[in-house]
Design an enzyme around this catalytic site. Structure first.
Site, PDB file in Angstrom:
ATOM      1  N   HIS A 158     -55.779  23.696 -21.598  1.00  0.00           N
ATOM      2  CA  HIS A 158     -56.871  22.762 -21.872  1.00  0.00           C
ATOM      3  C   HIS A 158     -56.381  21.511 -22.568  1.00  0.00           C
ATOM      4  O   HIS A 158     -55.283  21.448 -23.113  1.00  0.00           O
ATOM      5  CB  HIS A 158     -57.960  23.442 -22.723  1.00  0.00           C
ATOM      6  CG  HIS A 158     -57.596  23.564 -24.164  1.00  0.00           C
ATOM      7  ND1 HIS A 158     -57.867  22.572 -25.093  1.00  0.00           N
ATOM      8  CD2 HIS A 158     -56.965  24.555 -24.848  1.00  0.00           C
ATOM      9  CE1 HIS A 158     -57.422  22.957 -26.278  1.00  0.00           C
ATOM     10  NE2 HIS A 158     -56.874  24.151 -26.168  1.00  0.00           N
ATOM     11  N   CYS A 159     -57.225  20.498 -22.520  1.00  0.00           N
ATOM     12  CA  CYS A 159     -57.048  19.288 -23.323  1.00  0.00           C
ATOM     13  C   CYS A 159     -58.430  18.961 -23.878  1.00  0.00           C
ATOM     14  O   CYS A 159     -59.197  19.876 -24.212  1.00  0.00           O
ATOM     15  CB  CYS A 159     -56.406  18.164 -22.525  1.00  0.00           C
ATOM     16  SG  CYS A 159     -57.112  17.822 -20.906  1.00  0.00           S
ATOM     17  N   PHE A 160     -58.778  17.711 -23.999  1.00  0.00           N
ATOM     18  CA  PHE A 160     -60.090  17.352 -24.545  1.00  0.00           C
ATOM     19  C   PHE A 160     -61.182  17.529 -23.494  1.00  0.00           C
ATOM     20  O   PHE A 160     -62.217  18.134 -23.754  1.00  0.00           O
ATOM     21  CB  PHE A 160     -60.051  15.903 -25.055  1.00  0.00           C
ATOM     22  CG  PHE A 160     -61.263  15.514 -25.851  1.00  0.00           C
ATOM     23  CD1 PHE A 160     -61.443  15.980 -27.143  1.00  0.00           C
ATOM     24  CD2 PHE A 160     -62.214  14.665 -25.311  1.00  0.00           C
ATOM     25  CE1 PHE A 160     -62.566  15.612 -27.888  1.00  0.00           C
ATOM     26  CE2 PHE A 160     -63.333  14.288 -26.046  1.00  0.00           C
ATOM     27  CZ  PHE A 160     -63.512  14.764 -27.333  1.00  0.00           C
ATOM     28  N   SER A 195     -54.049  18.642 -19.358  1.00  0.00           N
ATOM     29  CA  SER A 195     -54.013  20.051 -18.965  1.00  0.00           C
ATOM     30  C   SER A 195     -53.651  20.211 -17.492  1.00  0.00           C
ATOM     31  O   SER A 195     -52.847  21.069 -17.113  1.00  0.00           O
ATOM     32  CB  SER A 195     -55.363  20.718 -19.249  1.00  0.00           C
ATOM     33  OG  SER A 195     -56.422  19.970 -18.668  1.00  0.00           O
TER      34      SER A 195
END
Length: 198
Positions: free
Chosen positions: A137-139, A145
């Site tokens: 994941h990222c933001f 990601s």
């Protein structure tokens, strides 16, 4: 007949491949039998390859939800306390026994995401070969990601950059930034040379 003059991969060719694919509309993992809207629930993730999920901040921070889906490993490609980062670490997941890998990266074209390709691919591969499920994941679950997930498919599953991006994009609306696409193209050309394809 093999192409006698193979063309090196470019960021533009990868972007073109992504833009041709409309992601499938699927239920939120863990809610396959219920109609739920992802965004009011404040979390969004998708299984983009068997056992490999790409998601956002909301999914990453909801430990109960991750356990419900069976996530055993988390890769945070946006670790930090700045804007558009996610402030989790190994300690955050200790109580639910989820293994963690953090990468401090901003979603900007000049960020050196390639430095994390090998470590990310190794961690994801270890998760999947041990029978686990991994959330990368990222933001927002779109750029950082997706780039690390793509590098995993290239390094550990021998997919070309275009095929890897298409695999992910069929399942989620990913969109790595131009700098990340350049770094994926560089990796693809390096791997193709090693295999004698360029």
């Amino acid at each position: 007949m093999a192409n006698e003059h193979p063309t090196p991969t470019t960021a533009r060719s990868l972007l073109s491949a992504i833009q041709k694919i409309t992601p499938a509309s699927k239920p939120l993992p863990g809610y396959e039998n219920k109609i739920v809207s992802r965004f009011p629930m404040g979390m969004c993730m998708d299984e983009c390859y068997p056992g490999l999920y790409i998601g956002d901040l909301g999914a990453a921070k909801n430990k109960d939800y991750l356990k419900q889906v069976g996530i055993t490993h988390v890769v945070n490609t946006a670790q930090g306390n700045k804007f558009a980062t996610v402030d989790t670490d190994e300690a955050y997941y200790k109580d639910v026994d989820i293994k963690y890998l953090g990468m401090k990266l901003l979603d900007i074209p000049t960020a050196n995401i390639a430095q994390f390709f090998e470590a990310g691919a190794d961690f994801i591969d270890e998760a999947l070969t041990s029978g686990g499920k991994v959330l990368v994941h990222c933001f927002m679950g779109i750029s950082r990601s997706a780039t690390i997930a793509c590098a995993f498919l290239m390094l550990k599953r021998r997919l070309g950059a275009q095929e890897a991006l298409e695999t992910l994009r069929k399942n989620r609306s990913i969109y790595p930034n131009d700098g990340f696409l350049n770094q994926l193209a560089d990796l693809d050309n390096k791997l193709r040379k090693e295999r004698g394809e360029l």
